[in-house]
Design a protein around this motif. Structure first.
Motif, PDB file in Angstrom:
ATOM      1  N   THR A  17      19.124 -19.956  30.693  1.00  0.00           N
ATOM      2  CA  THR A  17      19.397 -18.885  29.733  1.00  0.00           C
ATOM      3  C   THR A  17      19.442 -19.367  28.288  1.00  0.00           C
ATOM      4  OG1 THR A  17      21.805 -19.111  29.973  1.00  0.00           O
ATOM      5  CG2 THR A  17      20.677 -17.581  31.466  1.00  0.00           C
ATOM      6  N   SER A  19      17.414 -20.984  24.754  1.00  0.00           N
ATOM      7  CA  SER A  19      16.141 -20.728  24.090  1.00  0.00           C
ATOM      8  C   SER A  19      15.068 -21.644  24.672  1.00  0.00           C
ATOM      9  CB  SER A  19      16.261 -20.986  22.585  1.00  0.00           C
ATOM     10  OG  SER A  19      16.409 -22.371  22.329  1.00  0.00           O
ATOM     11  N   PRO A  41      15.891 -16.580  27.723  1.00  0.00           N
ATOM     12  CA  PRO A  41      16.859 -16.782  26.632  1.00  0.00           C
ATOM     13  C   PRO A  41      17.815 -15.596  26.477  1.00  0.00           C
ATOM     14  CG  PRO A  41      14.623 -17.302  25.917  1.00  0.00           C
ATOM     15  CD  PRO A  41      14.510 -16.591  27.238  1.00  0.00           C
ATOM     16  N   THR A  44      20.342 -16.414  20.808  1.00  0.00           N
ATOM     17  CA  THR A  44      19.500 -16.903  19.716  1.00  0.00           C
ATOM     18  C   THR A  44      20.404 -17.251  18.544  1.00  0.00           C
ATOM     19  OG1 THR A  44      17.511 -16.458  18.426  1.00  0.00           O
ATOM     20  CG2 THR A  44      19.088 -14.656  18.633  1.00  0.00           C
ATOM     21  N   THR A 172      25.568 -16.923  16.181  1.00  0.00           N
ATOM     22  CA  THR A 172      25.085 -16.786  17.552  1.00  0.00           C
ATOM     23  C   THR A 172      24.860 -15.310  17.837  1.00  0.00           C
ATOM     24  OG1 THR A 172      26.350 -18.736  18.230  1.00  0.00           O
ATOM     25  CG2 THR A 172      25.575 -17.271  19.974  1.00  0.00           C
ATOM     26  N   GLN A 174      22.640 -12.049  20.160  1.00  0.00           N
ATOM     27  CA  GLN A 174      21.909 -11.659  21.358  1.00  0.00           C
ATOM     28  C   GLN A 174      20.455 -11.410  20.968  1.00  0.00           C
ATOM     29  OE1 GLN A 174      21.789  -7.616  23.832  1.00  0.00           O
ATOM     30  NE2 GLN A 174      23.739  -8.693  24.138  1.00  0.00           N
ATOM     31  N   PRO A 175      19.497 -12.000  21.689  1.00  0.00           N
ATOM     32  CA  PRO A 175      18.089 -11.788  21.335  1.00  0.00           C
ATOM     33  C   PRO A 175      17.714 -10.311  21.428  1.00  0.00           C
ATOM     34  CG  PRO A 175      18.329 -13.593  22.901  1.00  0.00           C
ATOM     35  CD  PRO A 175      19.659 -12.910  22.823  1.00  0.00           C
ATOM     36  N   MET A 176      16.827  -9.891  20.546  1.00  0.00           N
ATOM     37  CA  MET A 176      16.387  -8.505  20.539  1.00  0.00           C
ATOM     38  C   MET A 176      15.341  -8.231  21.620  1.00  0.00           C
ATOM     39  SD  MET A 176      18.162  -7.125  18.154  1.00  0.00           S
ATOM     40  CE  MET A 176      17.295  -5.592  17.853  1.00  0.00           C
ATOM     41  N   ASP A 177      14.687  -9.298  22.073  1.00  0.00           N
ATOM     42  CA  ASP A 177      13.542  -9.118  22.982  1.00  0.00           C
ATOM     43  C   ASP A 177      13.797  -9.704  24.368  1.00  0.00           C
ATOM     44  OD1 ASP A 177      13.662 -11.682  22.093  1.00  0.00           O
ATOM     45  OD2 ASP A 177      11.507 -11.927  21.784  1.00  0.00           O
ATOM     46  N   VAL A 178      15.024  -9.559  24.870  1.00  0.00           N
ATOM     47  CA  VAL A 178      15.326 -10.059  26.212  1.00  0.00           C
ATOM     48  C   VAL A 178      14.410  -9.386  27.229  1.00  0.00           C
ATOM     49  CG1 VAL A 178      17.071 -10.155  28.034  1.00  0.00           C
ATOM     50  CG2 VAL A 178      17.713 -10.585  25.667  1.00  0.00           C
ATOM     51  N   ASN A 204      26.484 -11.958  27.006  1.00  0.00           N
ATOM     52  CA  ASN A 204      25.248 -11.205  26.804  1.00  0.00           C
ATOM     53  C   ASN A 204      24.639 -10.758  28.126  1.00  0.00           C
ATOM     54  OD1 ASN A 204      25.564 -11.505  24.075  1.00  0.00           O
ATOM     55  ND2 ASN A 204      24.055 -13.144  23.865  1.00  0.00           N
TER      56      ASN A 204
END
Length: 275
Positions: A17, A19, A41, A44, A172, A174-178, A204
Motif C-alpha cells: 500500500t 507509493s 498506493p 501520497t 500525508t 489520500q491519493p485522488m486516483d486510488v 485510508n
C-alpha cells in the motif's frame, strides 16, 4: 545437485500500500521469491502548505543538539528543501547529531550524506526517546515530520527534558486516483497478504473500503503491519490478528511473511483453521 528450495511466498499475491517509488525494492525482492506484488498506493505525500518553520529550522540547524527522523520520507523532504534553499545539511562542527527510529530511516540519512549517531533498538518514536533518555535532557531537538504524525513522540521527548521544535516537513494525503477496482478485488479475496506501512494507510483503506471490510480481511489473508505504530493503528481499527514486521526493511517484511505462511502450513497440516 540438490533442488533449490521453493520460497514460501511463491505464487502469493502480496498487496503493497505504499507509493510505487517506495515499493520498488520490496516489489523486486518479492518477485525474486516467486510472489506476485500488487502495488496499491493508499498514501501520497505533498510539500507543506507553508515552508516558513521548516526553512527557519534548516537555516539554524547547528543550534540543535539532535535531529530525530521517524521516516525516510521526512529525511528526503528535509534534504530536498535544503537543496532548494542552497543551505547544506552537513556543516562544520559536531552539532547536530542525527537519530532515527529504525534502519530504513537510518539508510535515508546516510544517503543524504549525513552521519547517524543513534538508531533505536525498538523501532518506534517513544522507544527512541526512552533509549536516548538522559542524553536528551536540556538538549534542543528538531523533529521534522508529517502533518499527521502521532503526538506521542514529542510528549516522550519532553518527559526526558528535551526542548522540542516540531516542524511539518511534508503532508500525508489520500491519493485522488486510488484504484477502487483493485481495492474491491482485495476485499473479494483476490490477495494472500496486504502490507500497511503507516497508520495513514490503515485509515485510508478503512475510509475507502469500510471499517467492517478491513476487519473482515483478517479472516482471509495476512494483514501485515510494518512496524509497531502501524500495528497499533490496526488494533485500534479492530484488527486483532496481524502479522508484524519489525521495520520497513525488505528483509524484515519478507521474513515476517515467510514466518506467517510457514505457520499457516503447519496449522493446515494439523487441521487447524485460521479464525
Amino acid at each position: 545437485m540438490a533442488e533449490k528450495q521453493r520460497s514460501l511466498l511463491e505464487g502469493k499475491r502480496i498487496v503493497i500500500t505504499r507509493s510505487e517509488a517506495q515499493s520498488e525494492a520490496l516489489s523486486k525482492q518479492l518477485s525474486a521469491l516467486g510472489a506476485i506484488p500488487v502495488i496499491l498506493p493508499l498514501v501520497t505525500f505533498a510539500e507543506p502548505e507553508n515552508f516558513a518553520e521548516l526553512d527557519e529550522a534548516i537555516a539554524r540547524l547547528e543550534q540543535f543538539d539532535w535531529v530525530i527522523f521517524t521516516s525516510g520520507q521526512a529525511v528526503r523532504a528535509v534534504a530536498a528543501r535544503s537543496i532548494s534553499l542552497t543551505i547544506p545539511l552537513s556543516r562544520a562542527g559536531k552539532k547536530p547529531a542525527f537519530a532515527t527510529v529504525g534502519p530504513a530511516s537510518a539508510l535515508a540519512v546516510k544517503q543524504a550524506g549525513l552521519p547517524v549517531e543513534y538508531v533505536s533498538n525498538i523501532h518506534n518514536g517513544v522507544a527512541l526517546a526512552d533509549e536516548l533518555g538522559e542524553r536528551l535532557r536540556n538538549r534542543k531537538v528538531l523533529l521534522p515530520r508529517s502533518d499527521r504524525a502521532n503526538p506521542d513522540l514529542p510528549a516522550a521527548l519532553k518527559r526526558h527534558g528535551a526542548l522540542v521544535t516540531e516542524v511539518v516537513a511534508y503532508r500525508t494525503l489520500q491519493p485522488m486516483d486510488v484504484d477502487k477496482r483493485n481495492l474491491g478485488r482485495i476485499v473479494a479475496r483476490d490477495a494472500d497478504a496486504i502490507l500497511f506501512f503507516s497508520p495513514s494507510a490503515v485509515h485510508n483503506f478503512a475510509e475507502l473500503a469500510g471499517l467492517e471490510q478491513l476487519r473482515g480481511l483478517q479472516d482471509r489473508l495476512a494483514i501485515t503491519a510494518v512496524g509497531p505504530v502501524t500495528a497499533g493503528a490496526l488494533l485500534d481499527a479492530g484488527v486483532e490478528r496481524t502479522v508484524v514486521a519489525a521495520d520497513t526493511t525488505t528483509a524484515a517484511v519478507t521474513q515476517a511473511l515467510e514466518q506467517y505462511f510457514a505457520h499457516t502450513i503447519k496449522q493446515s497440516a494439523a487441521g487447524v483453521k485460521r479464525g
